[in-house]
Every structure is written in structure tokens, then in C-alpha cells.
Design a protein around this motif. Structure first.
Motif, mmCIF file in Angstrom:
data_model
loop_
_atom_site.group_PDB
_atom_site.id
_atom_site.type_symbol
_atom_site.label_atom_id
_atom_site.label_comp_id
_atom_site.label_asym_id
_atom_site.label_seq_id
_atom_site.Cartn_x
_atom_site.Cartn_y
_atom_site.Cartn_z
ATOM 1 N N PHE A 1 0.852 -1.184 0.000
ATOM 2 C CA PHE A 1 0.000 0.000 0.000
ATOM 3 C C PHE A 1 0.888 1.235 0.000
ATOM 4 O O PHE A 1 1.662 1.444 0.935
ATOM 5 N N ASP A 2 0.782 2.074 -1.035
ATOM 6 C CA ASP A 2 1.712 3.197 -1.162
ATOM 7 C C ASP A 2 1.225 4.132 -2.257
ATOM 8 O O ASP A 2 0.506 3.717 -3.165
ATOM 9 N N ALA A 3 1.657 5.375 -2.195
ATOM 10 C CA ALA A 3 1.427 6.309 -3.307
ATOM 11 C C ALA A 3 2.439 6.094 -4.419
ATOM 12 O O ALA A 3 2.211 6.506 -5.552
ATOM 13 N N HIS A 4 3.565 5.447 -4.103
ATOM 14 C CA HIS A 4 4.691 5.311 -5.028
ATOM 15 C C HIS A 4 5.059 3.842 -5.227
ATOM 16 O O HIS A 4 4.853 3.017 -4.339
ATOM 17 N N LEU A 5 5.639 3.529 -6.372
ATOM 18 C CA LEU A 5 5.975 2.145 -6.700
ATOM 19 C C LEU A 5 7.099 1.577 -5.837
ATOM 20 O O LEU A 5 7.109 0.396 -5.511
ATOM 21 N N ASP A 6 8.099 2.393 -5.538
ATOM 22 C CA ASP A 6 9.280 1.963 -4.767
ATOM 23 C C ASP A 6 10.066 0.853 -5.466
ATOM 24 O O ASP A 6 10.691 0.008 -4.818
ATOM 25 N N THR A 7 10.031 0.865 -6.816
ATOM 26 C CA THR A 7 10.820 -0.107 -7.586
ATOM 27 C C THR A 7 11.770 0.589 -8.560
ATOM 28 O O THR A 7 12.166 0.000 -9.566
ATOM 29 N N TRP A 8 12.122 1.837 -8.269
ATOM 30 C CA TRP A 8 13.111 2.520 -9.102
ATOM 31 C C TRP A 8 14.471 1.859 -8.927
ATOM 32 O O TRP A 8 14.750 1.213 -7.910
ATOM 33 N N ASP A 9 15.352 2.056 -9.914
ATOM 34 C CA ASP A 9 16.709 1.512 -9.805
ATOM 35 C C ASP A 9 17.557 2.358 -8.869
ATOM 36 O O ASP A 9 18.309 1.827 -8.054
ATOM 37 N N THR A 10 17.436 3.672 -9.006
ATOM 38 C CA THR A 10 18.116 4.588 -8.081
ATOM 39 C C THR A 10 17.166 5.733 -7.760
ATOM 40 O O THR A 10 16.214 6.000 -8.490
ATOM 41 N N TYR A 11 17.435 6.393 -6.667
ATOM 42 C CA TYR A 11 16.661 7.569 -6.252
ATOM 43 C C TYR A 11 17.682 8.595 -5.793
ATOM 44 O O TYR A 11 18.428 8.338 -4.847
ATOM 45 N N PHE A 12 17.777 9.702 -6.522
ATOM 46 C CA PHE A 12 18.844 10.688 -6.300
ATOM 47 C C PHE A 12 20.213 10.007 -6.343
ATOM 48 O O PHE A 12 21.086 10.238 -5.505
ATOM 49 N N ASN A 13 20.355 9.102 -7.310
ATOM 50 C CA ASN A 13 21.598 8.375 -7.584
ATOM 51 C C ASN A 13 21.997 7.373 -6.493
ATOM 52 O O ASN A 13 23.106 6.856 -6.509
ATOM 53 N N ALA A 14 21.110 7.112 -5.575
ATOM 54 C CA ALA A 14 21.403 6.130 -4.518
ATOM 55 C C ALA A 14 20.653 4.833 -4.815
ATOM 56 O O ALA A 14 19.452 4.861 -5.066
ATOM 57 N N PRO A 15 21.335 3.686 -4.786
ATOM 58 C CA PRO A 15 20.684 2.424 -5.138
ATOM 59 C C PRO A 15 19.824 1.814 -4.026
ATOM 60 O O PRO A 15 18.988 0.962 -4.304
ATOM 61 N N VAL A 16 20.032 2.211 -2.772
ATOM 62 C CA VAL A 16 19.249 1.663 -1.667
ATOM 63 C C VAL A 16 18.591 2.818 -0.919
ATOM 64 O O VAL A 16 19.231 3.515 -0.130
ATOM 65 N N THR A 17 17.314 3.017 -1.223
ATOM 66 C CA THR A 17 16.532 4.079 -0.577
ATOM 67 C C THR A 17 15.103 3.586 -0.425
ATOM 68 O O THR A 17 14.745 2.496 -0.877
ATOM 69 N N HIS A 18 14.267 4.437 0.157
ATOM 70 C CA HIS A 18 12.855 4.086 0.296
ATOM 71 C C HIS A 18 12.155 4.038 -1.059
ATOM 72 O O HIS A 18 11.044 3.491 -1.155
ATOM 73 N N GLY A 19 12.761 4.544 -2.115
ATOM 74 C CA GLY A 19 12.172 4.488 -3.444
ATOM 75 C C GLY A 19 12.659 3.327 -4.307
ATOM 76 O O GLY A 19 12.195 3.149 -5.434
ATOM 77 N N THR A 20 13.590 2.533 -3.792
ATOM 78 C CA THR A 20 14.168 1.426 -4.572
ATOM 79 C C THR A 20 14.020 0.066 -3.891
ATOM 80 O O THR A 20 14.417 -0.946 -4.450
ATOM 81 N N ILE A 21 13.448 0.062 -2.708
ATOM 82 C CA ILE A 21 13.529 -1.105 -1.830
ATOM 83 C C ILE A 21 12.937 -2.379 -2.433
ATOM 84 O O ILE A 21 13.485 -3.473 -2.269
#
Length: 198
Positions: free
Chosen positions: A17-37
């Protein structure tokens, strides 16, 4: 948490359950974030392919490839405004069909709720679920093989009158109750009442 659950139960179906997918490869060039988990979780083999589902998605999509890659990781998506068409029952049916009888992990990012119901989060997005919609969805997911859960991204610094904290605590209470009662919520144990308007 997914690693710990997978060590005990093997790969799981994720109900996210989320507003965002959280399956990006990087988020602000970081590979491990709440947006890539959840991309990292898929890559690690923690998720059962083609059994996971996102609910409440409505955040920014930077490129069509975001959706294409998400589908390639085996996710199905129910957007927030899809609820207007399929209703709570349709969403519940989709979740149950998707996860089947495999072990299930439920992740609730509090920004799945509209900012009117959860202002205390770092990435609010307009047009989300109401607290009632989220709780009704969760409470109808009885019978799942629920082996783990989390509630994330509550930020008290952005909250007022503890609105977000109350919503998150209620969600957490229901999830814990479902885990210890074989998938039933506390509300299912409550005595029946006359629901007629008085």
C-alpha cells in the motif's frame, strides 16, 4: 524485514500500500533508498514472482519505463483512482487472487492515505485513500497467510493533532491482530451491532 521473513518462510507475495511504486533503480543516484527497496527485494529473490501487488499508486512516474520495469518484476498495480471503479470488494478480490496461498508480507506506507488523513509524512500525494477505505481493505483481507508486515514513513514533525500517528497505529494494530489470529482482525471478534441509522 523481508530478508528475515524469507529466511523463515521462503520468498513471499508482497501486498504494498503506497502512493509510489518503490521499484526505481536509483533515487537521487542512490541504489538503496525508500524508493528502490522492492526492486532490490525482487533482485535478491525475496518476492514470489507474479504474486505481488501495489495498491493506492498515484505518485509521479518519471518515464513509461518505470511502469514497464515494475511489471517485469511481477507486480500488478491498482491505482488510487481505480478504487472508484472496482470498489473495495474488487480490490480485495484482486489481492486474494494475486497472492493465492503463498506467504504474504504487507507493507503500508502511510502516504497511501490522502494528506487530509495523513499529513505527517515526507512525500504526501493528493488523491489518496481515506482512512476508512484503507482499514476496510485491510480488514477484508482475512484468510491470507500473513507472515510479516510493516507501517512506514510516519513523520511526527509534519503531523498535527497526531492525525497520522492515529491512522498508522490503527493500521499496525490490525496487522498484528491478523498475524496472531490467523488472518482475522479484532473487529471480526467484536459482537455484531445493529448498523441501522438511529
Amino acid at each position: 524485514m523481508l530478508r528475515a521473513v524469507a529466511r523463515e518462510h521462503g520468498p513471499v507475495a508482497l501486498v504494498h500500500f503506497d502512493a509510489h511504486l518503490d521499484t526505481w533503480d536509483t533515487y537521487f543516484n542512490a541504489p538503496v533508498t525508500h524508493g528502490t527497496i522492492f526492486r532490490r527485494a525482487f533482485e535478491e529473490g525475496l518476492l514470489v514472482e507474479d504474486h505481488s501487488i501495489h495498491l493506492g499508486i498515484r505518485g509521479p512516474i518519471y518515464d513509461q519505463i518505470d511502469m514497464e520495469q515494475d511489471r517485469s518484476f511481477g507486480f500488478r498495480t491498482i491505482r488510487a483512482n481505480d478504487l472508484d471503479v472496482i470498489g473495495i470488494d474488487g480490490a480485495v478480490d484482486a489481492v486474494k487472487q494475486r497472492v493465492g496461498d503463498v506467504p504474504v508480507y504487507v507493507s503500508v506506507d502511510i502516504d497511501v492515505l490522502d494528506p487530509a488523513f495523513a499529513p505527517g509524512t515526507g512525500t504526501p500525494e493528493a488523491g489518496g485513500f481515506s482512512s476508512r477505505e484503507l482499514l476496510r481493505l485491510l480488514r477484508q483481507l482475512s484468510g491470507l497467510n500473513l507472515v510479516g508486515a510493516d507501517v512506514v514513513e510516519v513523520s511526527p514533525a509534519y503531523d498535527h493533532a497526531e492525525v497520522t500517528s492515529v491512522a498508522a497505529a490503527t493500521v499496525a494494530f490490525d496487522l498484528v491482530t491478523m498475524m496472531v489470529t490467523g488472518g482475522r482482525t479484532a473487529r471480526e471478534h467484536a459482537p455484531e451491532t445493529d448498523s441501522a441509522v438511529r
